[in-house]
Design a protein around this motif. Structure first.
Motif, mmCIF file in Angstrom:
data_model
loop_
_atom_site.group_PDB
_atom_site.id
_atom_site.type_symbol
_atom_site.label_atom_id
_atom_site.label_comp_id
_atom_site.label_asym_id
_atom_site.label_seq_id
_atom_site.Cartn_x
_atom_site.Cartn_y
_atom_site.Cartn_z
ATOM 1 N N GLU A 265 0.886 -1.134 0.123
ATOM 2 C CA GLU A 265 0.030 0.063 0.107
ATOM 3 C C GLU A 265 0.983 1.228 0.109
ATOM 4 O O GLU A 265 0.351 2.157 -0.765
ATOM 5 N N VAL B 60 -5.989 4.838 4.759
ATOM 6 C CA VAL B 60 -6.984 4.024 4.275
ATOM 7 C C VAL B 60 -6.434 2.721 3.108
ATOM 8 O O VAL B 60 -5.526 3.245 2.369
ATOM 9 N N LYS C 179 -6.385 0.596 -0.005
ATOM 10 C CA LYS C 179 -7.172 0.732 -1.215
ATOM 11 C C LYS C 179 -7.195 -0.517 -1.889
ATOM 12 O O LYS C 179 -8.263 -0.818 -2.592
ATOM 13 N N GLY C 180 -6.284 -1.487 -1.671
ATOM 14 C CA GLY C 180 -6.206 -2.501 -2.412
ATOM 15 C C GLY C 180 -6.691 -3.659 -1.716
ATOM 16 O O GLY C 180 -7.305 -3.533 -0.791
#
Length: 153
Positions: A65, A148, A150-151
């Motif tokens: 990330e 946060v 995302k993946g």
């Protein structure tokens, strides 16, 4: 050997090698109190050597990330599912605590949180984050930040 974290009698069991062991133990106890009060979940940690899959998953999330590699050795880890979320925690020798909140259903909350024990410096690998302060009866001053996810992990 796993350790049930007691938040009434804070102990440094498993964290003794940390230069901020007392503050890190308070931080760990603070997390245990939160999960007991909110979810009636007993917070139990294991030595990082026995929780390799959890530590590896947290490190994979950080690396993929944000290209973050934590320099400090992990001491303890835990992983559990409550209220539809997978939680993973890793406590490091430096006094750092990292948690991953990962909703099991698509579209739910997914984030990585960082908490710094009282008395530790911000690690170089997290210098780009801004840390907010909060007071804790168990842990003194905790500095925290997050991002946060995302993946998919």
């Amino acid at each position: 050997m796993s350790y049930v974290v007691d938040f009434t009698e804070v102990s440094t069991v498993g964290l003794e090698s940390s230069p901020v062991a007392d503050a890190l133990a308070g931080l760990r106890a603070n997390e245990a109190r939160y999960f007991k009060n909110k979810y009636d979940h007993v917070f139990t940690t294991s030595p990082a050597s026995e929780a390799r899959e959890t530590v590896d998953w947290v490190h994979e999330v950080l690396a993929s990330e944000r290209d973050i590699v934590i320099a400090s050795p992990p001491l303890e880890a835990t992983e559990f599912v409550v209220d539809g979320h997978r939680w993973a925690y890793v406590f490091y020798d430096s006094g750092l605590s990292i948690n991953v909140l990962y909703a099991l259903e698509a579209g739910g909350k997914r984030a990585v949180g960082f908490k710094l024990s009282d008395g530790m410096d911000v690690p170089d690998e997290l210098s780009g984050f801004k840390f907010a302060r909060q007071k804790s009866k168990l842990a003194g001053t905790i500095r925290g930040s997050y991002f946060v996810i995302k993946g998919e992990h």
